[in-house]
Structure formats: structure tokens, C-alpha cells
Design an enzyme around this catalytic site. Sequence first.
Site, PDB file in Angstrom:
ATOM      1  N   GLY A   1      17.625  70.908  21.460  1.00  0.00           N
ATOM      2  CA  GLY A   1      18.235  70.269  20.288  1.00  0.00           C
ATOM      3  C   GLY A   1      17.221  70.039  19.183  1.00  0.00           C
ATOM      4  O   GLY A   1      17.230  69.012  18.515  1.00  0.00           O
ATOM      5  N   ALA A   2      16.352  71.060  18.988  1.00  0.00           N
ATOM      6  CA  ALA A   2      15.268  70.896  18.003  1.00  0.00           C
ATOM      7  C   ALA A   2      15.691  71.343  16.609  1.00  0.00           C
ATOM      8  O   ALA A   2      14.904  71.287  15.677  1.00  0.00           O
ATOM      9  CB  ALA A   2      14.031  71.671  18.459  1.00  0.00           C
ATOM     10  N   SER A   3      16.943  71.774  16.469  1.00  0.00           N
ATOM     11  CA  SER A   3      17.395  72.260  15.162  1.00  0.00           C
ATOM     12  C   SER A   3      17.575  71.128  14.157  1.00  0.00           C
ATOM     13  O   SER A   3      17.526  71.350  12.948  1.00  0.00           O
ATOM     14  CB  SER A   3      18.718  73.012  15.333  1.00  0.00           C
ATOM     15  OG  SER A   3      19.646  72.211  16.039  1.00  0.00           O
ATOM     16  N   ARG A   4      17.817  69.926  14.667  1.00  0.00           N
ATOM     17  CA  ARG A   4      18.164  68.812  13.768  1.00  0.00           C
ATOM     18  C   ARG A   4      17.609  67.500  14.319  1.00  0.00           C
ATOM     19  O   ARG A   4      17.159  67.436  15.450  1.00  0.00           O
ATOM     20  CB  ARG A   4      19.696  68.681  13.654  1.00  0.00           C
ATOM     21  CG  ARG A   4      20.357  69.889  13.066  1.00  0.00           C
ATOM     22  CD  ARG A   4      21.835  69.696  12.822  1.00  0.00           C
ATOM     23  NE  ARG A   4      22.633  69.840  14.035  1.00  0.00           N
ATOM     24  CZ  ARG A   4      23.416  68.879  14.547  1.00  0.00           C
ATOM     25  NH1 ARG A   4      23.500  67.710  13.957  1.00  0.00           N
ATOM     26  NH2 ARG A   4      24.120  69.092  15.643  1.00  0.00           N
TER      27      ARG A   4
ATOM     28  N   ASP B   1      23.788  76.988  25.234  1.00  0.00           N
ATOM     29  CA  ASP B   1      24.684  75.836  25.330  1.00  0.00           C
ATOM     30  C   ASP B   1      24.227  75.026  26.545  1.00  0.00           C
ATOM     31  O   ASP B   1      24.132  75.577  27.655  1.00  0.00           O
ATOM     32  CB  ASP B   1      26.129  76.347  25.512  1.00  0.00           C
ATOM     33  CG  ASP B   1      27.152  75.218  25.553  1.00  0.00           C
ATOM     34  OD1 ASP B   1      26.754  74.037  25.705  1.00  0.00           O
ATOM     35  OD2 ASP B   1      28.353  75.536  25.450  1.00  0.00           O
TER      36      ASP B   1
ATOM     37  N   ASN C   1      16.207  66.684  24.815  1.00  0.00           N
ATOM     38  CA  ASN C   1      16.648  65.879  23.670  1.00  0.00           C
ATOM     39  C   ASN C   1      18.098  66.163  23.269  1.00  0.00           C
ATOM     40  O   ASN C   1      18.795  65.255  22.806  1.00  0.00           O
ATOM     41  CB  ASN C   1      15.714  66.151  22.487  1.00  0.00           C
ATOM     42  CG  ASN C   1      16.294  65.642  21.189  1.00  0.00           C
ATOM     43  OD1 ASN C   1      16.276  64.448  20.900  1.00  0.00           O
ATOM     44  ND2 ASN C   1      16.862  66.555  20.390  1.00  0.00           N
TER      45      ASN C   1
ATOM     46  N   TYR D   1      29.188  58.641  27.274  1.00  0.00           N
ATOM     47  CA  TYR D   1      27.839  58.625  26.682  1.00  0.00           C
ATOM     48  C   TYR D   1      26.955  57.647  27.450  1.00  0.00           C
ATOM     49  O   TYR D   1      25.866  58.003  27.904  1.00  0.00           O
ATOM     50  CB  TYR D   1      27.907  58.243  25.200  1.00  0.00           C
ATOM     51  CG  TYR D   1      26.563  58.325  24.504  1.00  0.00           C
ATOM     52  CD1 TYR D   1      26.053  59.550  24.086  1.00  0.00           C
ATOM     53  CD2 TYR D   1      25.795  57.183  24.283  1.00  0.00           C
ATOM     54  CE1 TYR D   1      24.819  59.634  23.461  1.00  0.00           C
ATOM     55  CE2 TYR D   1      24.557  57.262  23.661  1.00  0.00           C
ATOM     56  CZ  TYR D   1      24.075  58.487  23.246  1.00  0.00           C
ATOM     57  OH  TYR D   1      22.844  58.570  22.640  1.00  0.00           O
TER      58      TYR D   1
ATOM     59  N   ALA E   1      27.380  56.456  30.411  1.00  0.00           N
ATOM     60  CA  ALA E   1      27.201  56.917  31.796  1.00  0.00           C
ATOM     61  C   ALA E   1      26.205  58.068  31.865  1.00  0.00           C
ATOM     62  O   ALA E   1      25.355  58.129  32.760  1.00  0.00           O
ATOM     63  CB  ALA E   1      28.556  57.355  32.366  1.00  0.00           C
TER      64      ALA E   1
ATOM     65  N   LYS F   1      23.719  58.752  29.853  1.00  0.00           N
ATOM     66  CA  LYS F   1      22.342  58.332  29.570  1.00  0.00           C
ATOM     67  C   LYS F   1      21.773  57.498  30.724  1.00  0.00           C
ATOM     68  O   LYS F   1      20.599  57.590  31.045  1.00  0.00           O
ATOM     69  CB  LYS F   1      22.287  57.576  28.243  1.00  0.00           C
ATOM     70  CG  LYS F   1      22.650  58.449  27.034  1.00  0.00           C
ATOM     71  CD  LYS F   1      21.710  59.645  26.892  1.00  0.00           C
ATOM     72  CE  LYS F   1      21.933  60.412  25.603  1.00  0.00           C
ATOM     73  NZ  LYS F   1      20.987  61.518  25.416  1.00  0.00           N
TER      74      LYS F   1
END
Length: 254
Positions: free
Chosen positions: A14-17, A63, A90, A159, A161, A163
Site C-alpha cells: 500500500g505504498a501508492s498513497r 490484491d 501497511n 476493521y 477485529a 487490526k
Amino acid sequence: MNIQLNDKTVLVTGASRGIGRAIATSMADAGAQIAIHFHRSAEEASRLKSRLKGSGHITVQADMKDPQALEKMTAKVMDSFKRIDVLVNNAGIYEETDSLSLSYREFINYFKNTMDTNLSGPAWLSFLAARSMKENGGGKIINITSRGAFRGEPNAYPYGASKAGLNALGQSMAKDLASHNIKVFAIAPGFVETDMTKHIFESPHAENFKKQSPLNRTAEPEEVARLATYLAGDHTDYLTGCIIDINGASYLRS
Ligand SMILES: NC(=O)c1ccc[n+]([C@@H]2O[C@H](COP(=O)([O-])OP(=O)(O)OC[C@H]3O[C@@H](n4cnc5c(N)ncnc54)[C@H](OP(=O)(O)O)[C@@H]3O)[C@@H](O)[C@H]2O)c1
């Protein structure tokens, strides 16, 4: 403290944003070679690659919900870098809903989507990375979890649960993999201003959300990134298994 990550190879999901982009930037500034993972934001990922300090960075797509795609992605990173010194899990989603207004089928789909993205995907990827770290004498896994693991998420059951599950996964792996010199950490942020929380900070209630912290503000992605970079560096080895809160005292657990 001036953290040096020279010669270290890092895969940031998830390093795009948002927070992932800030982590990739901070770790490249410290000398690391980065595999910039993205799902849909290909343009943002290649723009980041062209801006990162240093050379040899790559972009990789997958994905998080697709175990085969994660296996192919890991193979691509290994082909390019020969090893993964640091994995940063991330990538994640936060979907709000009034759970009891859903049909049973809708609730199952809603729950599975978040759990696969935020927990199962990171577990599969951690397994793949840990196997190669074991062969290469060690490594570090940094999981980006959330304050939501502890405080309850009334509008996002899966969410919270997912994390909490990621915290527990990291602690199990920290115990199991210490003998292979693999260290596992969790960073649990409160509100950080990114695309994920834009709807909150553009709402008329934004000030109330900021007031959750006695600092009367939210975190910048770069503040989370500096912590991740610190953990990736040397001299933090005895911290393995820890969950570090970065929430401006908005939620204090005992
Ligand atoms: N922002 C906050 O307040 C906050 C607070 C606590 C914890 N966190 C956690 O911090 C992490 C980053 O959050 P953020 O605020 O930076 O979010 P963001 O700006 O919404 O970015 C999310 C990232 O995750 C990737 N992603 C989403 N679904 C994916 C999937 N199915 N497969 C692969 N990648 C996927 C996206 O990739 P593409 O854009 O390429 O599709 C994007 O790079 C998340 O785990 C989040 O739960 C955030």
C-alpha cells in the site's frame, strides 16, 4: 537519531498513497531499496518510484486478498532484490457501515472483504517473507495496525477485529521467529490524515475528531513513517513483539 538503512531491501504494501507512501519515502531517504506495492494506483506508484531517493526501487502489484498474486509478487521482489530485509504490512481498508442494517449475506461479504485485505493478506505475505528471511539470516516485519484494535469500532466491526488479529498474529510470529533473528513489530496509529480519513476531516465534525487527542490534532503520515523507519533500523532488536501506539494520547490502554 540518524537512522541508516543502507543496503536494506524493503517491501512496503500500500505504498501508492498515504502512510505507505510516507514510509517508502522515509526508508528510501535512509538508504533502503524499496519495492513499492500497489493495488489499483499504478500511476501513483510509478510517480513515487521516480521521486524516491537512491536507485533500484521497483513497483509491484497485487490484491492483498489474492494469495496467488502475493506469491507471484514475492517472487518478483526476490528476483530483483535477492532478499527481503524488511516487510511493512501497511495496505488496508476501513469500511464503515451500520452492521445491523445489512442482510446476513451482505454482512458476510463486508466482513470477509476487510478481514482478507487487512488480516489474511498480511498473514500470507508475512509467511512468504519470513521463509526467505529465515534463509537469509533474519529480517523485520512491521505491521501497521490501529487504535481501533483496542477502543472498539462501532461503525466498522471487521476493521477493529482485523487490526486486533494483526496485533495477535505479529505477537505469535515474534515469539516463534525470534530464534531465526526475525523481529516483528506493530505500529497502532490513531487518526492520520490520508485518503482513508478524508471523509471525516472534510465533514463539519472534523474539529471534534481532532479534539480526541489532547494535542488537538491528528498525525501526519510522516510521523508514522519516522517510527517505522526507526523500527527498521539497527538497535531496536529487543523491541520484538511490541505494539507501539502513535495516537497523540487519544486512546490510552493500560
Ligand atoms: N489513516 C488513518 O487514520 C489510519 C489510522 C490507523 C491505522 N491506519 C492504517 O494504516 C494503513 C494505511 O492507511 P492509509 O490511511 O494510508 O490508507 P489509504 O490512504 O486509503 O491507502 C490505502 C493503501 O492500501 C492499498 N490497498 C487497499 N486495498 C488493497 C487491496 N485489496 N490490495 C492491495 N492493496 C490495497 C491501497 O492501494 P491502491 O491505492 O494501489 O489501490 C493504498 O495504497 C492501513 O492499514 C490503515 O488501516 C490508518
